[in-house]
Design an enzyme around this catalytic site. Structure first.
Site, short mmCIF file in Angstrom:
data_model
loop_
_atom_site.label_atom_id
_atom_site.label_comp_id
_atom_site.label_asym_id
_atom_site.label_seq_id
_atom_site.Cartn_x
_atom_site.Cartn_y
_atom_site.Cartn_z
N ASP A 7 39.56 48.26 40.15
CA ASP A 7 38.42 48.40 39.30
C ASP A 7 39.13 46.76 39.21
O ASP A 7 39.56 47.09 37.32
CB ASP A 7 38.27 48.92 38.58
N GLU A 67 36.55 46.94 44.41
CA GLU A 67 35.59 47.10 43.39
C GLU A 67 34.46 46.20 44.53
O GLU A 67 34.54 44.45 43.72
CB GLU A 67 35.34 47.47 42.31
N ASP A 141 39.04 53.19 33.90
CA ASP A 141 38.96 52.06 34.81
C ASP A 141 39.68 53.05 35.79
O ASP A 141 39.36 52.32 36.98
CB ASP A 141 39.20 51.15 34.04
#
Length: 161
Positions: A7, A67, A141
């Site tokens: 991420d 992502e 996260d």
């Protein structure tokens, strides 16, 4: 199969490595990379690059799930900065000759929770239950990164790609 989910973020980049086998899934490592916000921009990017490379070399994942970039018209500069972060991550992955795939947050949440509009906290609770994580300090996260890895594994299993 080992899967590394990432991420990306300039302040905090989450990562999570899982191993998927016939017996199920287990977490190998998860955490965050948090460069000093007072450091020059290029040093922050370099720290992310070094940490990602170290994780790749330590775990030898079969695939890295990144992502997809979400861009909002009200904050174009944020997208550009995040693009730099993604660039150093992609460079690390390419240098290690590892497959890279990208998924949107909505697609991952749909695969895991059944709802693409599920919240970060709902996804975090799902990840914690699935991987038996009891840590009170488990950051969003890191759980987002694990969600990417788990969602990819799920879609591979059921050929939903």
């Amino acid at each position: 199969m080992r899967i590394l989910g990432i991420d990306p973020g300039l302040v905090t980049t989450g990562f999570g490595v899982v191993e998927v086998a016939a017996g199920g899934v287990k977490i190998l490592e998860a955490g965050t990379i948090e460069p000093n916000t007072k450091d020059p921009f290029e040093q922050r990017l370099f720290k992310i690059h070094l940490h990602i490379t170290t994780i790749l070399q330590a775990h030898h994942p079969d695939v890295v799930v990144l992502e997809k970039l979400y861009s909002h018209s009200k904050h174009p500069a944020t997208s550009i900065l995040l693009g730099h972060v993604r660039g150093v991550i992609v460079l690390s992955v390419a240098q290690q000759k590892i497959e890279l795939v990208e998924w949107s947050v909505k697609r991952i949440r749909k695969a895991l929770i059944g709802n693409g509009n599920a919240t970060k906290v709902q996804c975090q609770e799902f990840v914690k239950r699935l991987l038996n994580i009891r840590s009170a300090g488990f950051k969003l996260d890191a759980s987002d990164a694990l969600s990417l890895a788990l969602g990819h594994a799920h879609m591979l299993r059921y050929k939903l790609t």
